[in-house]
Enzyme design. Structure first.
Site, PDB file in Angstrom:
ATOM      1  N   ARG A 102       0.876  -1.175   0.000  1.00  0.00           N
ATOM      2  CA  ARG A 102       0.000   0.000   0.000  1.00  0.00           C
ATOM      3  C   ARG A 102       0.914   1.226   0.000  1.00  0.00           C
ATOM      4  O   ARG A 102       1.637   1.471   0.960  1.00  0.00           O
ATOM      5  CB  ARG A 102      -0.892  -0.022   1.256  1.00  0.00           C
ATOM      6  CG  ARG A 102      -2.011   1.010   1.291  1.00  0.00           C
ATOM      7  CD  ARG A 102      -2.843   0.735   2.543  1.00  0.00           C
ATOM      8  NE  ARG A 102      -3.911   1.680   2.747  1.00  0.00           N
ATOM      9  CZ  ARG A 102      -5.173   1.512   2.350  1.00  0.00           C
ATOM     10  NH1 ARG A 102      -5.496   0.407   1.693  1.00  0.00           N
ATOM     11  NH2 ARG A 102      -6.088   2.412   2.596  1.00  0.00           N
ATOM     12  N   HIS A 129      -6.921   1.062  -6.950  1.00  0.00           N
ATOM     13  CA  HIS A 129      -7.263   0.291  -5.754  1.00  0.00           C
ATOM     14  C   HIS A 129      -7.992  -0.980  -6.200  1.00  0.00           C
ATOM     15  O   HIS A 129      -9.189  -1.148  -5.957  1.00  0.00           O
ATOM     16  CB  HIS A 129      -8.151   1.129  -4.838  1.00  0.00           C
ATOM     17  CG  HIS A 129      -8.234   0.642  -3.429  1.00  0.00           C
ATOM     18  ND1 HIS A 129      -7.633  -0.513  -3.000  1.00  0.00           N
ATOM     19  CD2 HIS A 129      -8.875   1.157  -2.334  1.00  0.00           C
ATOM     20  CE1 HIS A 129      -7.887  -0.694  -1.711  1.00  0.00           C
ATOM     21  NE2 HIS A 129      -8.632   0.301  -1.287  1.00  0.00           N
ATOM     22  N   GLN A 132     -10.192  -3.284  -3.762  1.00  0.00           N
ATOM     23  CA  GLN A 132     -11.472  -2.702  -3.381  1.00  0.00           C
ATOM     24  C   GLN A 132     -12.537  -3.010  -4.422  1.00  0.00           C
ATOM     25  O   GLN A 132     -13.670  -3.375  -4.096  1.00  0.00           O
ATOM     26  CB  GLN A 132     -11.336  -1.184  -3.217  1.00  0.00           C
ATOM     27  CG  GLN A 132     -12.655  -0.458  -2.946  1.00  0.00           C
ATOM     28  CD  GLN A 132     -13.270  -0.846  -1.621  1.00  0.00           C
ATOM     29  OE1 GLN A 132     -12.629  -0.728  -0.588  1.00  0.00           O
ATOM     30  NE2 GLN A 132     -14.514  -1.330  -1.640  1.00  0.00           N
ATOM     31  N   ASP A 223     -16.936   8.278  -2.678  1.00  0.00           N
ATOM     32  CA  ASP A 223     -15.734   8.165  -1.860  1.00  0.00           C
ATOM     33  C   ASP A 223     -15.434   9.555  -1.308  1.00  0.00           C
ATOM     34  O   ASP A 223     -16.059  10.547  -1.712  1.00  0.00           O
ATOM     35  CB  ASP A 223     -14.569   7.649  -2.722  1.00  0.00           C
ATOM     36  CG  ASP A 223     -13.330   7.268  -1.908  1.00  0.00           C
ATOM     37  OD1 ASP A 223     -13.431   7.212  -0.663  1.00  0.00           O
ATOM     38  OD2 ASP A 223     -12.277   7.034  -2.516  1.00  0.00           O
ATOM     39  N   CYS A 263     -16.577   3.044  -0.287  1.00  0.00           N
ATOM     40  CA  CYS A 263     -15.435   2.184   0.039  1.00  0.00           C
ATOM     41  C   CYS A 263     -14.905   2.418   1.452  1.00  0.00           C
ATOM     42  O   CYS A 263     -14.101   1.622   1.936  1.00  0.00           O
ATOM     43  CB  CYS A 263     -14.323   2.360  -0.986  1.00  0.00           C
ATOM     44  SG  CYS A 263     -13.768   4.056  -1.193  1.00  0.00           S
ATOM     45  N   ARG A 291     -14.511  -7.322   1.266  1.00  0.00           N
ATOM     46  CA  ARG A 291     -13.075  -7.148   1.077  1.00  0.00           C
ATOM     47  C   ARG A 291     -12.343  -8.436   1.490  1.00  0.00           C
ATOM     48  O   ARG A 291     -11.431  -8.894   0.803  1.00  0.00           O
ATOM     49  CB  ARG A 291     -12.560  -5.968   1.922  1.00  0.00           C
ATOM     50  CG  ARG A 291     -12.996  -4.587   1.437  1.00  0.00           C
ATOM     51  CD  ARG A 291     -12.403  -4.245   0.096  1.00  0.00           C
ATOM     52  NE  ARG A 291     -10.954  -4.333   0.096  1.00  0.00           N
ATOM     53  CZ  ARG A 291     -10.119  -3.383   0.539  1.00  0.00           C
ATOM     54  NH1 ARG A 291     -10.606  -2.256   1.031  1.00  0.00           N
ATOM     55  NH2 ARG A 291      -8.816  -3.535   0.471  1.00  0.00           N
TER      56      ARG A 291
END
Length: 306
Positions: A102, A129, A132, A223, A263, A291
Site C-alpha cells: 500500500r 485500488h 477494493q 468516496d 469504500c 473485502r
C-alpha cells in the site's frame, strides 16, 4: 484458477474478464462455506499509508487460509531509513511467499514486482485500488445476480477508486458513469484503457453532471472528496464537490432497485449523508465484509492454494 498462480496484481487491467469472473465465483463460494482452500504460506503487508479494512481483511483472509502474516510497517523497517526499494524487494522475496503493498507512488509497485519473484498485490496506490473493486463487484453480483448490463454511477473525485472502477466495470460488462467536477476527472489514460477493454460491450461515461449520471442507475457509489495525502485540500474542495453529495435527492433519481456503496472511511455529511448511508438501500457494510472474501479468493489463486 491455475492461470493466476504466481502472478502479480498491480492493476485490474492485469486480469481478463474470465479471470475476474472466476475470482468472484471463488469468493462467493468461500463466503458461503461451500469451498475451502488451505495454504501454509506467509503474507507480508508493506503499507506506507494508513489502513483499517485493507490491513484487517488481508490479515483475516490469510489466517483463514491457514497462513501467517507479517506486518512490515515502514516505520519499523529499514525502508524508513532510506534502504532502496530494490534491496528490500530482493530480501523480502527470500523470506515471504506473497506481499501486499500500500503506497503513494504506483512506480513502487512496479519496482518491487521487477525485483521480486513472489506475487505482488496492489493494496492501494494513488493510481488504483484493485482489491477494493473486486469486493465491489462481488457486492453488486450478490445484489443483482449478474453484472452485465448493470449501470454503476460514481460521484465525486476521480481518484484511485474511480480509476479502478472504470477498469473493473469495463471487464465485466457494467455500464460505468463517473461524475466529477471539471478538473477532477479520472486519469485520462485509464479512461482510454477502460474504453478499449469495454470494446462497445458496455458504456463508459465521464461527465460533470451528477443528476444525469444518477438517473436510472442501479448502483450509486461515492468516496471521500480528499484522499489520503490531500487532507490540506479538504476545505477548499468542499464547495466544489457539494453538488456531487450522495443524498436522498440524487438517490431518488436512480433505479428503484438501486444500492448505495462507499469504500470507506466516510465523512458523513460531506460526500454522503447519514440518511443514505444508514438507509435500506445501503450495502456499505456488505461491501466492507466482501473485502475479506474477495482477497481470500485472490490470495488462494495467486498462491495456488489447494
Amino acid at each position: 484458477m491455475e492461470t493466476l498462480k504466481g502472478r502479480d496484481l498491480l492493476s485490474l487491467a492485469d486480469l481478463n474478464a474470465s479471470e475476474v469472473g472466476e475470482l468472484l465465483e471463488l469468493a462467493a463460494q468461500m463466503k458461503a462455506g461451500t469451498v475451502h482452500r488451505r495454504c501454509n504460506k506467509i503474507l507480508g503487508l508493506l503499507f506506507s499509508k494508513a489502513s483499517t479494512r485493507t490491513r484487517v481483511s488481508f490479515t483475516v483472509a490469510m489466517y483463514q487460509l491457514g497462513g501467517q502474516v507479517i506486518d512490515l510497517n515502514p516505520n519499523v523497517t529499514q525502508v524508513s531509513r532510506g534502504e532502496p526499494l530494490i534491496d528490500t524487494a530482493r530480501v523480502l522475496d527470500r523470506y515471504l511467499d506473497i506481499v501486499a503493498i500500500r503506497t503513494f507512488d504506483p512506480k513502487d509497485l512496479e519496482t518491487f514486482a521487477d525485483y521480486a519473484k513472489i506475487p505482488v498485490i496492489n493494496a492501494l496506490s494513488d493510481r488504483e485500488h484493485p482489491c477494493q473493486i473486486l469486493a465491489d463487484l462481488l457486492t453488486v453480483q450478490e445484489c443483482f445476480g449478474s453484472l452485465a448490463g448493470v449501470t454503476l454511477t460514481y460521484l465525486g473525485d476521480g481518484n484511485n477508486v474511480a480509476n479502478s472502477l472504470l477498469l473493473g466495470c469495463a471487464l465485466v460488462g457494467i455500464n460505468v458513469r463517473i461524475a466529477t467536477p471539471s478538473g477532477y476527472e479520472p486519469d485520462a489514460e485509464v479512461v482510454q484503457q477502460a474504453v478499449a477493454i469495454a470494446n462497445g460491450g458496455s458504456e463508459v461515461t465521464i461527465t460533470t453532471d451528477p443528476i444525469a449520471a444518477a438517473k436510472g442507475a442501479q448502483v450509486l457509489y461515492t468516496d471521500v472528496w480528499a484522499s489520503m495525502g490531500q487532507e490540506n485540500l479538504a476545505d477548499q474542495r468542499m464547495p466544489v464537490f457539494q453538488p456531487y453529495q450522495l443524498n436522498d435527492e440524487l438517490l431518488s433519481l436512480s433505479d428503484k432497485t438501486a444500492i448505495v456503496l462507499h469504500c470507506l472511511p466516510a465523512h458523513r455529511g460531506e460526500e454522503i449523508t447519514d440518511a443514505v448511508m444508514e438507509g435500506n438501500q445501503s450495502r456499505v457494510w456488505d461491501q466492507a465484509e466482501n473485502r475479506m472474501h474477495a482477497q481470500k479468493a485472490l490470495l488462494a489463486s495467486l498462491l495456488g492454494a489447494d
